[in-house]
Design an enzyme around this catalytic site. Structure first.
Site, PDB file in Angstrom:
ATOM      1  N   ARG A 107       0.816  -1.215   0.000  1.00 26.69           N
ATOM      2  CA  ARG A 107       0.000   0.000   0.000  1.00 26.69           C
ATOM      3  C   ARG A 107       0.851   1.268   0.000  1.00 26.69           C
ATOM      4  NH1 ARG A 107      -3.169   1.921  -2.577  1.00 26.69           N
ATOM      5  NH2 ARG A 107      -4.051  -0.167  -2.666  1.00 26.69           N
ATOM      6  N   LYS A 142       1.450  25.302  -4.869  1.00 28.50           N
ATOM      7  CA  LYS A 142       0.205  24.724  -4.339  1.00 28.50           C
ATOM      8  C   LYS A 142       0.311  23.204  -4.322  1.00 28.50           C
ATOM      9  CE  LYS A 142      -2.441  28.728  -5.915  1.00 28.50           C
ATOM     10  NZ  LYS A 142      -3.471  29.268  -6.804  1.00 28.50           N
ATOM     11  N   LYS A 174       4.200  40.144  -5.680  1.00 28.04           N
ATOM     12  CA  LYS A 174       2.771  40.230  -5.944  1.00 28.04           C
ATOM     13  C   LYS A 174       2.212  41.576  -5.462  1.00 28.04           C
ATOM     14  CE  LYS A 174       2.271  35.231  -5.438  1.00 28.04           C
ATOM     15  NZ  LYS A 174       1.460  34.122  -4.941  1.00 28.04           N
ATOM     16  N   GLU A 204       4.350  39.967 -10.628  1.00 21.71           N
ATOM     17  CA  GLU A 204       2.998  39.628 -11.063  1.00 21.71           C
ATOM     18  C   GLU A 204       2.260  40.900 -11.471  1.00 21.71           C
ATOM     19  OE1 GLU A 204       0.736  36.981  -8.411  1.00 21.71           O
ATOM     20  OE2 GLU A 204      -1.031  38.250  -8.764  1.00 21.71           O
ATOM     21  N   ASP A 225      -1.235  37.568 -14.779  1.00 22.98           N
ATOM     22  CA  ASP A 225      -2.245  36.838 -14.011  1.00 22.98           C
ATOM     23  C   ASP A 225      -3.657  37.162 -14.469  1.00 22.98           C
ATOM     24  OD1 ASP A 225      -2.937  35.031 -11.941  1.00 22.98           O
ATOM     25  OD2 ASP A 225      -3.547  36.743 -10.698  1.00 22.98           O
TER      26      ASP A 225
END
Lengths: 287, 287, 287, 287, 287, 287
Positions: A107, A142, A174, A204, A225
């Site tokens: 597993r 992320k 940012k 950004e 963005d």
């Protein structure tokens, strides 16, 4: 069958540590009580890892380490390489040795292999979708906590490339940073003074005015963005190759080719690591 | 707004450890070089975590710990509770304190919160799909390595229940165990002798003949694997309430209600933990 | 000579970790300064582990790991198996290799082996005392911090069985839980909702009235606490095989047989793990 | 009531680490499922730790840390001090706060406190047995793996003293070292060269001839092993105060006074740490 | 007095971990036996950290953490900031609280503070030596194992900048890589494909011919290794600002200004982290 | 060529742990991106570690472990032994195997080897400076955090001896302790009661009056701090061999012989571990 040449695997020290933690998680303090009760200690077995869906493999070294960590005598033989495409029925590896060890390690080996191959497979779908354009598919920060190195490796197995590894190895300015610094010029200047010479700086922007402001200063890349395709194309033209261009926001398998055809250099896709379903693989025991 | 009452959170020792590892992963040895360069040390900020999709929240304590571990003085105020449903725009928490700490902890907090809420959200979709039947939705051991405790907690937040935690806390006898033990009777008997009195025994079967054989012996549950709905209904009738019944295999949001309507007690869904996309949440800074 | 067949050893990942910590504890930052000063690096030796008292062996794999962790080239050969009875003079294992490594690893190997064998030996005395009755001897959570897995394994080596591993793998409802929940029915109901289907529920009672109340609800076991033998027999009769019965409190080698003869199914003995003296074993070097 | 003044407690870094590991061992990945199911999150409680036997307390700081690590808001108030004697009924500490946290932390707190107090209590019995002689009772390296610091601290709480902490902080030359070095003189000389100036050297001898040989060289202490009382007295006279004398072997509560009356300076007792039964303490909740 | 503004400190998770390990190293399992024996538990003290040489301070947060980890109640007040210059007699911090805690934490606090300040001080000497030129002083990967984050931070405190953090965050192509890849062009091309877009590429060259070859390809920086000043100046001219220039080899306080005056952009100095003597600081107790 | 016979190396458990941490520090989550990109996986290489300055070697086992931890198949052959003197050009070890593994492990191996050899080399210079006197050169607790075991081993490789390992293994009474205890007699008495019989006691004094006071009590050593040579000689005469004498303060390569000629037994030098420059060693690849 091989598709993507992956340069260099994961550091062995990372693999050993992650596999050992995963085994402790699955075995607890008592071990595999089902196998210990029902399978004789001297029984041996041979089993094969097989693909049940189309996909791209990633994580063979990790799967091998899972068995080795349960029992150093188990033999794990990969039959494909990380980055290879598989189809339902492809045998990706063979494992042989004590039946208990194979059942006990199964597993953990599969959890790594299916998760990493799932990411490689989704990445490959994005990469295939932009083939013929100059855009590269890249990941983001992320990622699943604790597994970033493994997930970014899987992205490479799928033909993608990696954005920065963390907050520490590149600068990405940012909105909030610009506001706090008192403007884009001040922010870029502060970043340049603060960063070492081997650290790149990306800014950004979300409209053409901000892009023009940013381009007045010495930076390496711009993150465009949430621009629609028309604006994105204008942005790419405005940059005119002076810095790296990256698009983000609203990227999915339906939109990615349109984005790529704007001429943007990079398209970052959070879903590669935060929302990829596993690639279904199973372990089958020889009769 | 509250939907699922979650009894008891994650042990604090687990949260502290996982958050600390995740921060080391994101901060490396150098920290958040963008924020350190551009945001004054004395700047403060207030920001809110907002939902961008419908879903169920899980992981607020973990998000809180992420900020506390960066800077013990940051204040994190949850505005909903784990298990609550949210819609686009729902503010789930407010964080205030040093702007640097909030920016530096943001991604680790979000990575846990979005991943766990994604699992809770997918679980809730399955739970909602079987509402009115007696079936409960449960998870499996197909979890992301290192995060099983967090993912199983998220399943509970979504209204699901947990299967065993690992190989160590319950017995699940599968084909290979039966073959190795020399038959289902021998396997169950060995398990019964080996297991402590607080350990339950479940046997996996894939046809009615095997089910009948298993039911001759003292077991607590049967895993009815990969049966079509007709056979599954017969199996449930055959069991007639003597043991717990669990269905697995071929479960998705299209099939789950049909499976539930067979009267089976539990439906285990690997996808809850191995293939849930994140719930999209973002951190917005007050102007 | 073999007495108890122990199904499955301790997970290798647990052994490696515990032995490594124990060696760091004994070697500090400086190592074995006596041996390093007095024993030539090239000297080799052969030594045997011998029993000095009657008892039952447990921990041979751990002792082997202690030497392997000091020096991978040392050879450790077990001559009996965990669970075997020994008498004064029984040679339980032979170790050969660098004299320095054997002397340096000796104490850590013995500390595990003597402690675990002491628990196995005491367990065996209880198990022998109830032979012919249907009672099984089981352990508790009253273990030495950090060593629970090792101590519960030793109990199995002595012919005993294990109660739950920790607070996480089974439910044991005690007085305080019943009061807090607002009665035994509410407590059992809450537990049933909260626990997964693979988790058993036991309720502690200390008189027949409470026992009757508990039996009205669906539970797996009752802990009959601190009842005298007469009441205990009545309790066992009252249960009449519907659930597992466990006796605790006031158990020692003088009382255990009387308790067992009430027909109770399990007798839990905290002393097995919290108060077992070691089994005296020594390492003798061949002349 | 206070008996032994213990100078300095255990280092905080050790306590935090050991308690955190013990909690992970007891809580697993799922936590205290009984308490979480049955006790409301907002319920509070007050409980007291009470002695159920005569004994000496050790480990109050560790018990306090166990609760703090579950929930930083729980208040733990010691009512006696480590080293104090208690009798049945003595209240040693009071704990108040969230009922869940108290129930969840109870066993880990008690496991440390009962184990350490058991060692302190047994030590005190030996110390009391030799009162009026010049002998001090000391421990050995025969400790429970992972807990040596805690056990040696408990010995001090019982009025005993500590032998060396490990292989690293003092030299103890035994038979095998002498043989390997080519004689007692060579062994002592090698040790003297190897050891730093702050490291003491002790030599183990088992007859008067060996003692005389050892005393010809510059050493700090002799370990008089397994000598009967008559020989031991002669050995002590032969040493005549020139070095520290330590007796070991065959020491129990019946023999220890006779050994002490030979005038020997130290009596080392492995049983203090390897075979002490716990001191029975319980946690009682206020009605 | 302040000289260098250091943007952002070390991540708190790194500091806590390193300080905790250092305390375990110094306290062992027994703690500070001198202080515990001689200083009453209730005694309090105030002490000040004072500089005994000219230098630059680095590590105040780490020193503070050392005391906090011994005893959370101790108060540590910095009186200067990291990066500040000090002279003999400058009081850099004041610590007050339990006398035992201050004495016990003193050495760990000083070991970090003196080591880090030593690096900051040496860095500042190099930085001062090149003042007025455009050269920046940077560090290397030649750091003390386990302390790289701390040492690179100290370099920043001294006014220097950081080269890459490790093998993982930037590409530096050396001779062996070029040979293995089959030439400088192949090596650069492979690096470009392999690296993410946020990773810079530097190529090491040791003569003008190699430099010319490297400059034909898209790279970010050149490492001009072991060139004498004349050649180095030609190299800088040849580069003509197209890429970053770094000089290394033969750099010491006598040669660094000459090197800087060639116009090179960066001068890397291994000695900053591998050979800096400590800055002498002491802890003085108020009478 | 061999000079100092070093009895016993570093414990293997310490080496494995330190090397693994150092590799994680250098490899991060991404590994050696330069080597992975440019060096074929199947390429092999042979390389030699060579000395570039006169010095003494220390750390060969650690360097070997660095490569083994990257790739267990790499072969590391030491050609000298720890403690051996080397001159520019001396080949100290040869390493062969996968070119990638050698390049990836190079820096960690060198960082340990150069740092430890630097300490051994500086120690040897002090030891050589006092040759012919009875003084031994010893280290202090002024070590680099996390590396004390490695640095104290390196001091032994250089012919020096070790002072205590930490606060835990010997008593050193300084001014603040004497003041807190209420005088030198009270401090020594408290220490004697507190310390075990295997713990030595040293008292720091800075004038002859204090020395006389200290000598009235049973101690093992005196630390004669910051005395000029004339006073130091008087102090040594005053001690007259009754206890060990140690000089500290103002020791450097210019003053050490004068200090040694006072007849003092030990001279402690903080600089050995806190300010030793590395020994320059390099890794050269065979053509």
């Amino acid at each position: 069958m091989s598709e993507t040449r992956v340069d260099g695997g994961l550091p062995r020290v990372l693999i050993e540590r992650a596999v050992s933690e995963a085994l402790r998680e699955d075995l607890g303090s008592r071990g595999d009580i089902t196998t210990d009760a029902t399978v004789p200690a001297q029984a041996t077995a041979v089993a094969t890892f097989g693909a049940r869906r189309d996909g791209v493999i990633s994580g063979l070294d990790v799967a091998a380490a899972a068995f080795r960590c349960v029992d150093p005598v188990v033999v794990f033989e990969p039959l494909v390489r990380d980055g290879d495409r598989v189809t339902p029925g492809t045998v990706v590896a063979r494992v042989s040795g004590a039946a208990r060890a194979i059942l006990t390690g199964e597993r953990v080996a599969l959890n790594f292999l299916c998760h990493m191959s799932g990411i490689a497979t989704l990445t490959r779908r994005y990469v295939d979708a932009v083939v013929g354009t100059r855009a590269r598919i890249i990941d983001t920060r992320k990622t699943t906590p604790g597994l970033r190195a493994f997930e970014k490796y899987a992205v490479r197995c799928g033909g993608g490339a990696n954005h920065r590894s963390g907050l520490y190895d590149a600068i990405l300015i940012k909105d909030n940073h610009i506001v706090a610094a008192g403007g884009v010029e001040a922010a870029i200047e502060a970043a340049r003074v603060h960063a070492g010479h081997m650290v790149k700086i990306e800014v950004e922007v979300d409209d053409l005015a901000s892009l023009k402001a940013a381009l007045k200063h010495p930076i390496d890349a711009v993150l465009l963005d949430n621009m629609d395709v028309t604006v994105l194309r204008q942005a790419v033209e405005l940059v005119a190759g002076r810095v790296i261009t990256e698009a983000s926001g609203g990227v999915n398998l339906d939109t990615v080719r349109g984005i790529a055809e704007t001429g943007v250099g990079l398209i970052s896709v959070g879903a590669l690591t935060h929302s990829a379903p596993i690639l279904d693989l199973g372990l089958d025991f020889a009769a």
